[in-house]
Motif scaffolding. Structure first.
Motif, short mmCIF file in Angstrom:
data_model
loop_
_atom_site.label_atom_id
_atom_site.label_comp_id
_atom_site.label_asym_id
_atom_site.label_seq_id
_atom_site.Cartn_x
_atom_site.Cartn_y
_atom_site.Cartn_z
N PRO A 120 7.96 -9.62 -10.84
CA PRO A 120 7.68 -9.40 -9.41
C PRO A 120 8.68 -10.15 -8.53
O PRO A 120 9.07 -11.28 -8.84
CB PRO A 120 6.27 -9.96 -9.24
N VAL A 121 9.09 -9.51 -7.47
CA VAL A 121 10.01 -10.15 -6.52
C VAL A 121 9.24 -11.18 -5.72
O VAL A 121 8.17 -10.87 -5.16
CB VAL A 121 10.64 -9.10 -5.58
N PRO A 122 9.72 -12.42 -5.64
CA PRO A 122 8.99 -13.44 -4.87
C PRO A 122 8.76 -13.01 -3.43
O PRO A 122 9.59 -12.31 -2.83
CB PRO A 122 9.92 -14.65 -4.94
N GLY A 123 7.63 -13.43 -2.87
CA GLY A 123 7.30 -13.04 -1.51
C GLY A 123 8.28 -13.51 -0.47
O GLY A 123 8.40 -12.90 0.60
N ASP A 124 8.99 -14.61 -0.77
CA ASP A 124 9.94 -15.15 0.21
C ASP A 124 11.36 -14.61 0.00
O ASP A 124 12.30 -15.08 0.65
CB ASP A 124 9.95 -16.68 0.15
N VAL A 128 17.63 -7.99 1.27
CA VAL A 128 18.78 -7.55 0.47
C VAL A 128 18.52 -7.82 -1.00
O VAL A 128 18.74 -6.96 -1.86
CB VAL A 128 20.08 -8.23 0.94
N TRP A 129 18.05 -9.02 -1.31
CA TRP A 129 17.76 -9.37 -2.70
C TRP A 129 16.65 -8.47 -3.25
O TRP A 129 16.74 -7.99 -4.38
CB TRP A 129 17.36 -10.83 -2.81
N ARG A 130 15.63 -8.22 -2.45
CA ARG A 130 14.55 -7.35 -2.89
C ARG A 130 15.09 -5.95 -3.21
O ARG A 130 14.73 -5.35 -4.24
CB ARG A 130 13.46 -7.27 -1.82
#
Length: 220
Positions: A120-124, A128-130
């Motif tokens: 999972p992509v961290p919430g913070d 762009v990174w997501r």
């Protein structure tokens, strides 16, 4: 001896891969957007064909893959903040490469991805990174479901350090740095030996010679 079509053929990893394939008796075909790259890539031993990843259709990809025995997807939208190119290059470029390989009758497909993109992509995380992680994740998922003889290599943090020829390779390897030169060495070994079909490996710097790491991981 085989011909290997490399999507993203002017990328940093691809430029390191070309001479390694030549040294093993293979012919790399660098697929690039601009004619201006020809002289530099031919000096590395690569044949050059023009292909605009974002504008080309899957049939254009298939035509560019003509007479090739394997495809390497090593393209990326770059480190800038252009979210759209994460989709059009990292994801759609991979999807069109997969379809193009099928149309061209090529079964062997090796993809350069990124470590931990299934998590999972961290919430913070920034947008762009997501977008980057999601593009790589979805491209890998599509390749795994493609029916091709696929291998996915997922490097950790890429550096421009000299390659050591020593790596750590496996499904559960934790994030760390790895020189681009050692990523290219693993790609060359996988392509040359046919190892790793149906597997995805994280790749970081380690203490095992590349050939031994690839053979050992493939045997598990």
């Amino acid at each position: 001896m085989s011909t290997v079509a490399i999507v993203g053929g002017n990328g940093q990893i691809a430029r390191l891969l070309h001479p390694l394939l030549v040294a093993r008796g293979h012919t790399p075909v660098a697929l690039v957007r601009s004619e201006s790259h020809r002289n530099r890539l031919e000096a590395l031993g690569a044949a050059v064909r023009l292909l605009d990843i974002e504008k080309a259709t899957a049939h254009d990809f298939a035509a560019a893959f003509e007479d090739s025995h394997a495809v390497v997807f090593a393209a990326g939208g770059g480190p800038d903040g252009n979210i759209e190119r994460k989709r059009t290059v990292d994801l759609e470029g991979s999807l069109k490469s997969i379809q193009g390989a099928r149309l061209a009758g090529i079964s062997r497909f090796v993809q350069v991805s990124a470590i931990n993109v299934d998590e999972p992509v961290p919430g913070d995380a920034g947008p762009v990174w997501r977008a980057y992680v999601e593009a790589k994740r979805d491209a890998d998922k599509a390749l795994r479901a493609s029916g091709l003889d696929w291998t996915i290599i997922r490097p950790g943090l890429l550096t421009d350090d000299d390659g050591t020829g020593l790596v750590e390779l496996g499904e559960d390897v934790q994030r760390a740095e790895v020189p681009r030169a050692d990523v290219a060495a693993v790609l060359a070994e996988v392509l040359d030996t046919g190892a790793g079909i149906g597997t995805q490996w994280n790749l970081v710097a380690g203490d095992v010679p590349v050939a031994e790491a690839v053979a050992g991981t493939s045997a598990r």
